[in-house]
Design a protein around this motif. Structure first.
Motif, short mmCIF file in Angstrom:
data_model
loop_
_atom_site.label_atom_id
_atom_site.label_comp_id
_atom_site.label_asym_id
_atom_site.label_seq_id
_atom_site.Cartn_x
_atom_site.Cartn_y
_atom_site.Cartn_z
N ASP A 19 31.51 2.39 -13.53
CA ASP A 19 32.44 1.53 -12.95
C ASP A 19 32.18 0.14 -13.41
O ASP A 19 31.51 -0.21 -14.35
N SER A 20 33.33 -0.77 -12.75
CA SER A 20 33.25 -2.10 -13.26
C SER A 20 32.39 -3.01 -12.19
O SER A 20 32.50 -2.53 -11.15
N ALA A 21 32.14 -4.11 -13.01
CA ALA A 21 31.32 -5.06 -12.06
C ALA A 21 31.82 -6.32 -12.26
O ALA A 21 32.33 -6.88 -13.19
N VAL A 22 31.97 -7.22 -11.19
CA VAL A 22 32.47 -8.69 -11.25
C VAL A 22 31.67 -9.45 -10.49
O VAL A 22 31.15 -9.24 -9.28
N ILE A 23 31.37 -10.62 -11.09
CA ILE A 23 30.51 -11.56 -10.40
C ILE A 23 31.15 -12.98 -10.56
O ILE A 23 31.75 -13.34 -11.49
N LYS A 24 31.35 -13.82 -9.36
CA LYS A 24 31.97 -14.76 -9.41
C LYS A 24 31.22 -15.83 -9.08
O LYS A 24 29.93 -16.06 -8.36
N CYS A 25 31.44 -17.15 -9.87
CA CYS A 25 30.98 -18.45 -9.70
C CYS A 25 31.98 -19.58 -9.31
O CYS A 25 32.89 -19.40 -9.79
N THR A 26 31.35 -20.37 -8.63
CA THR A 26 32.31 -21.80 -8.48
C THR A 26 31.55 -22.74 -8.53
O THR A 26 30.26 -22.73 -8.47
N TYR A 27 32.06 -24.03 -9.21
CA TYR A 27 31.43 -25.38 -9.51
C TYR A 27 32.19 -26.42 -8.88
O TYR A 27 33.29 -26.31 -8.31
N SER A 28 31.33 -27.64 -8.72
CA SER A 28 31.85 -28.56 -7.97
C SER A 28 32.37 -29.66 -8.85
O SER A 28 33.28 -30.43 -8.48
N ASP A 29 31.91 -29.85 -9.95
CA ASP A 29 32.13 -30.79 -10.92
C ASP A 29 33.43 -30.85 -11.78
O ASP A 29 33.22 -29.80 -12.65
N SER A 30 34.48 -31.50 -11.45
CA SER A 30 35.68 -31.11 -12.32
C SER A 30 35.51 -31.56 -13.63
O SER A 30 36.43 -31.14 -14.73
N ALA A 31 34.25 -32.33 -13.89
CA ALA A 31 34.21 -32.76 -15.34
C ALA A 31 33.54 -31.67 -16.15
O ALA A 31 33.46 -31.67 -17.36
N SER A 32 33.19 -30.35 -15.51
CA SER A 32 32.37 -29.45 -16.42
C SER A 32 33.37 -28.84 -17.15
O SER A 32 34.42 -28.36 -16.76
N ASN A 33 32.95 -28.51 -18.27
CA ASN A 33 33.95 -27.71 -19.41
C ASN A 33 33.39 -26.74 -20.21
O ASN A 33 33.80 -26.26 -21.05
N TYR A 34 31.99 -26.46 -19.81
CA TYR A 34 31.29 -25.53 -20.84
C TYR A 34 30.62 -24.32 -19.45
O TYR A 34 29.89 -24.75 -18.68
N PHE A 35 30.93 -23.16 -19.91
CA PHE A 35 30.41 -22.22 -18.64
C PHE A 35 29.78 -20.95 -19.28
O PHE A 35 30.46 -19.95 -19.77
N PRO A 36 28.76 -20.76 -19.71
CA PRO A 36 27.82 -19.79 -20.13
C PRO A 36 27.46 -18.76 -19.34
O PRO A 36 27.03 -19.21 -17.70
N TRP A 37 27.17 -17.58 -19.56
CA TRP A 37 26.68 -16.56 -18.56
C TRP A 37 25.39 -15.98 -19.39
O TRP A 37 25.46 -15.77 -20.31
N TYR A 38 24.24 -15.99 -18.52
CA TYR A 38 23.09 -15.20 -19.14
C TYR A 38 22.61 -13.87 -18.48
O TYR A 38 22.86 -13.86 -17.12
N LYS A 39 21.90 -13.23 -19.01
CA LYS A 39 21.26 -11.94 -18.68
C LYS A 39 19.93 -12.03 -18.83
O LYS A 39 19.43 -12.43 -19.80
N GLN A 40 19.07 -11.80 -17.62
CA GLN A 40 17.71 -11.59 -17.60
C GLN A 40 17.27 -10.55 -17.02
O GLN A 40 17.41 -10.28 -16.06
N GLU A 41 16.56 -9.50 -17.94
CA GLU A 41 16.00 -8.44 -17.52
C GLU A 41 14.49 -8.82 -17.21
O GLU A 41 13.88 -9.81 -17.48
N LEU A 42 14.02 -8.13 -16.32
CA LEU A 42 12.88 -8.33 -15.65
C LEU A 42 11.56 -8.53 -16.72
O LEU A 42 11.58 -7.76 -17.70
N GLY A 43 11.07 -9.71 -16.44
CA GLY A 43 9.92 -10.06 -17.57
C GLY A 43 10.39 -10.58 -18.50
O GLY A 43 9.57 -10.90 -19.62
N LYS A 44 11.62 -10.91 -18.85
CA LYS A 44 12.10 -11.30 -20.00
C LYS A 44 12.76 -12.69 -20.07
O LYS A 44 13.06 -13.14 -18.82
#
Lengths: 113, 113
Positions: free
Chosen positions: A17-42
């Motif tokens: 299946d597909s998975a979707v994760i959503k984020c909202t931000y407050s500062d209109s000056a933000s212009n770089y948006f990374p996503w990180y994956k963290q496995e348990l203990g890593k």
């Protein structure tokens, strides 16, 4: 300062299946948006990022979309696999903020067989 | 290239003590950021150093301090430890000063008793 909200906090999907994760931000000056994956203990590892001059970016099964007007961005994972199970964090930064990242609270993704 | 390294990996201290954590960035990288990760507060930015200068600072008390050396290695210090300082402390290494991909180290897990 910047505030990043992330939803859902937990997400369970069936393999394939597909998975979707959503984020909202407050500062209109933000212009770089990374996503990180963290496995348990890593350590967190970058999986994809997008800058505000781009509306969508794709890398194999992973895609990120950005809506600057609404100030939200989303992570899409297609054809999920058990190894996708991890905690995913979105983040935001602005040019003036240098390398300061403001993180969302994380989404625990579980891919069930 | 060798990845980001952090020492020590685990540390147990008692309230009131102080602690120094070390981070060696990827060779050639000149920027180091520090983050605190806890189950309750998530990933929070502490500070960033570039070319031995602190460029950004998060909302942490003055007990948290850091520095960067000419070889880009960085240390952070926490004085007068409190129970709430128990956390995973992550450093991230970047090539330059602006919105670069951040490569995280394995972290130092600090337990304050």
């Amino acid at each position: 300062g910047e505030n990043v909200e992330q939803h859902p906090s937990t997400l369970s999907v069936q393999e394939g299946d597909s998975a979707v994760i959503k984020c909202t931000y407050s500062d209109s000056a933000s212009n770089y948006f990374p996503w990180y994956k963290q496995e348990l203990g890593k350590r967190p590892q970058l999986i994809i990022d997008i800058r505000s001059n781009v509306g969508e970016k794709k890398d194999q099964r992973i895609a990120v979309t950005l809506n600057k007007t609404a100030k939200h961005f989303s992570l899409h994972i297609t054809e999920t696999q058990p190894e996708d199970s991890a905690v995913y964090f979105c983040a935001a930064s602005s040019t003036g903020g240098g390398n300061k990242l403001t993180f969302g609270t994380g989404t625990q993704l579980k891919v069930e067989l | 290239k060798a990845g980001v390294t952090q020492t020590p990996r685990y540390l147990i201290k008692t309230r009131g003590q102080q602690v120094t954590l070390s981070c060696s960035p990827i060779s050639g990288h000149r920027s180091v950021s520090w983050y605190q990760q806890t189950p309750g507060q998530g990933l929070q930015f502490l500070f960033e150093y570039f070319s031995e200068t602190q460029r950004n600072k998060g909302n942490f008390p003055g007990r948290f301090s850091g520095r960067q050396f000419s070889n880009s290695r960085s240390e952070m210090n926490v004085s007068t430890l409190e129970l709430g300082d128990s956390a995973l402390y992550l450093c991230a290494s970047m090539w330059g000063p602006g919105q670069e991909t951040q490569y995280f180290g394995p972290g130092t897990r600090l337990l304050v008793l």
